[in-house]
Design a protein around this motif. Structure first.
Motif, PDB file in Angstrom:
ATOM      1  N   TRP A  85       7.297   3.155   9.261  1.00  0.00           N
ATOM      2  CA  TRP A  85       7.362   4.364   7.923  1.00  0.00           C
ATOM      3  C   TRP A  85       9.007   4.284   7.637  1.00  0.00           C
ATOM      4  O   TRP A  85       9.430   4.500   6.922  1.00  0.00           O
ATOM      5  CB  TRP A  85       7.797   5.442   9.063  1.00  0.00           C
ATOM      6  CG  TRP A  85       7.572   7.126   8.397  1.00  0.00           C
ATOM      7  CD1 TRP A  85       6.911   7.520   7.858  1.00  0.00           C
ATOM      8  CD2 TRP A  85       8.884   7.423   8.904  1.00  0.00           C
ATOM      9  NE1 TRP A  85       7.471   9.090   7.442  1.00  0.00           N
ATOM     10  CE2 TRP A  85       8.939   8.473   7.923  1.00  0.00           C
ATOM     11  CE3 TRP A  85       9.952   7.504   9.343  1.00  0.00           C
ATOM     12  CZ2 TRP A  85       9.938   9.684   7.706  1.00  0.00           C
ATOM     13  CZ3 TRP A  85      11.322   8.597   9.420  1.00  0.00           C
ATOM     14  CH2 TRP A  85      11.204   9.510   8.783  1.00  0.00           C
TER      15      TRP A  85
ATOM     16  N   SER B 245      10.365   4.671   4.663  1.00  0.00           N
ATOM     17  CA  SER B 245      11.179   6.001   4.027  1.00  0.00           C
ATOM     18  C   SER B 245      12.561   6.482   4.180  1.00  0.00           C
ATOM     19  O   SER B 245      12.666   7.121   2.914  1.00  0.00           O
ATOM     20  CB  SER B 245      10.439   7.111   4.459  1.00  0.00           C
ATOM     21  OG  SER B 245       8.612   6.785   4.958  1.00  0.00           O
TER      22      SER B 245
ATOM     23  N   THR C  61       1.097   5.592   2.847  1.00  0.00           N
ATOM     24  CA  THR C  61       0.341   6.256   2.862  1.00  0.00           C
ATOM     25  C   THR C  61      -0.597   6.395   5.010  1.00  0.00           C
ATOM     26  O   THR C  61       0.143   5.134   5.390  1.00  0.00           O
ATOM     27  CB  THR C  61      -1.420   5.667   2.140  1.00  0.00           C
ATOM     28  OG1 THR C  61      -1.266   4.338   3.108  1.00  0.00           O
ATOM     29  CG2 THR C  61      -0.809   5.761   1.026  1.00  0.00           C
ATOM     30  N   PRO C  62      -0.971   7.362   5.254  1.00  0.00           N
ATOM     31  CA  PRO C  62      -1.532   7.259   7.096  1.00  0.00           C
ATOM     32  C   PRO C  62      -1.773   5.888   6.931  1.00  0.00           C
ATOM     33  O   PRO C  62      -1.904   5.639   8.541  1.00  0.00           O
ATOM     34  CB  PRO C  62      -2.180   8.686   6.853  1.00  0.00           C
ATOM     35  CG  PRO C  62      -1.628   9.683   5.312  1.00  0.00           C
ATOM     36  CD  PRO C  62      -1.206   8.587   4.120  1.00  0.00           C
TER      37      PRO C  62
ATOM     38  N   ARG D  53       1.014  -1.116   0.332  1.00  0.00           N
ATOM     39  CA  ARG D  53       0.318  -0.602   0.267  1.00  0.00           C
ATOM     40  C   ARG D  53       0.620   1.577   0.419  1.00  0.00           C
ATOM     41  O   ARG D  53       0.256   2.607  -0.707  1.00  0.00           O
ATOM     42  CB  ARG D  53      -0.555   0.170   1.892  1.00  0.00           C
ATOM     43  CG  ARG D  53      -1.911  -0.556   0.656  1.00  0.00           C
ATOM     44  CD  ARG D  53      -2.967  -0.938   0.232  1.00  0.00           C
ATOM     45  NE  ARG D  53      -4.208  -1.685   0.162  1.00  0.00           N
ATOM     46  CZ  ARG D  53      -4.989  -2.031  -0.878  1.00  0.00           C
ATOM     47  NH1 ARG D  53      -5.096  -0.981  -2.002  1.00  0.00           N
ATOM     48  NH2 ARG D  53      -5.724  -2.812  -0.433  1.00  0.00           N
ATOM     49  N   GLY D  54       1.899   0.973  -0.109  1.00  0.00           N
ATOM     50  CA  GLY D  54       3.058   2.341   0.739  1.00  0.00           C
ATOM     51  C   GLY D  54       3.039   3.539   1.858  1.00  0.00           C
ATOM     52  O   GLY D  54       2.109   2.813   2.804  1.00  0.00           O
TER      53      GLY D  54
END
Length: 298
Positions: free
Chosen positions: A163, A167, A108-109, A105-106
């Motif tokens: 995260w 990232s 995303t929050p 999903r990446g």
């Protein structure tokens, strides 16, 4: 009768060793997750599964290395083997769910919150299920507020780790993130241990009964996961994309920045189009000026 609980029977040996195992598992898991983000093909799920197994094994090994320093003065302690190894399965499965959510999903929050919550609950479940495998002449009691605090620490630590996995792409940055993750996981463990107290039965000094002693569990606890983490480390270290990062020639041309001292290359002309400066290099033919008609010619 309350038992005298000591979580540091060997001093700083078990906390330091446990922290090292948490950092090792976290570092391998973060690097495997980073590798999966660079691969859009079928190997993506394989890297995610390897990362989940590395993190789960590292956290589980950290827990039981730290538990080697846990003792009750009035009663011997043993461990139930099925419950102990069931906590390993819980850790790997729930961490895997969280990593797969973020991996596909990446960052995303919603994906980070969902994946971090599931992973954090998996870490907390592994801890308290492992504690349920303790066998002694008494029962474990927990302070509710401290248990809730340990679960919050686990969720926050797991979310931050996920995260960082999607990232942070540099090797040194991932190493720093794994050190922070080790602090968070160890903090969750010892916060949960601070919530525990032992209420002993009358015959506390009696035999422990069924269950394995800590010495008999030492070999599978340390050798098995340590060998797996070593093999995972070999796989990671022999993958140049994980150690050195993406090579310059793989970067898109639009995002490639000119390096100082290196002249930029001119784009090649398409077939049939004159190259830049071609008109300047072609010989010019001088045209003599036309004379104006004279009046005598009329």
């Amino acid at each position: 009768m309350q038992g005298t609980v000591d979580g540091f029977s060997y001093g700083l040996v078990t906390p330091v060793a446990a922290y090292f195992m948490a950092c090792l598992g976290g570092a391998l898991g973060l690097r495997c997750t980073t590798r999966s983000l660079r691969n859009r093909r079928s190997f993506k799920s394989g890297w995610l599964a390897l990362g989940a197994t590395a993190i789960g094994s590292g956290i589980w090994t950290m827990h039981f290395v730290a538990m080697m320093g846990f003792s009750v003065a009035e009663a011997p302690i043993g461990y139930d083997r099925p419950t102990t190894f069931a906590s390993l399965a819980v850790a790997i499965i729930m961490v895997g769910i969280g990593i797969f959510i973020v991996g596909y999903r990446g960052a995303t929050p919603m994906a980070l919150i969902t994946g971090g919550t599931i992973t954090g609950l998996g870490i907390a479940s592994m801890h308290y299920l492992g504690m349920a495998g303790i066998r002694l002449q008494g029962r474990l009691e927990y302070d509710t507020a401290t248990v809730a605090l340990s679960v919050v620490i686990a969720v926050v630590a797991a979310t931050a780790a996920l995260w960082a996995a999607v990232s942070v792409h540099g090797f040194m940055a991932s190493l720093g993130a794994s050190l922070v993750m080790g602090v968070a996981v160890s903090g969750m463990h010892y916060t949960g241990m601070a919530a525990a107290s032992v209420h002993l039965h009358g015959a506390a000094a009696a035999a422990v009964g069924d269950g394995d002693s800590p010495a008999s569990l030492l070999a599978p606890l340390l050798i098995g996961p340590a060998v797996f983490l070593l093999l995972a480390g070999v796989v990671v270290m022999f993958d140049p994309l994980l150690v050195m990062g993406e090579p310059d020639w793989r970067e898109p041309a639009a995002g490639r920045r000119a390096r100082p001292g290196v002249p930029s290359q001119r784009p090649k002309p398409s077939y049939g189009a004159p190259a830049s400066g071609a008109a300047d290099r072609s010989p010019r033919r001088e045209v003599p000026p036309r004379e104006s008609p004279r009046s005598s010619d009329w």
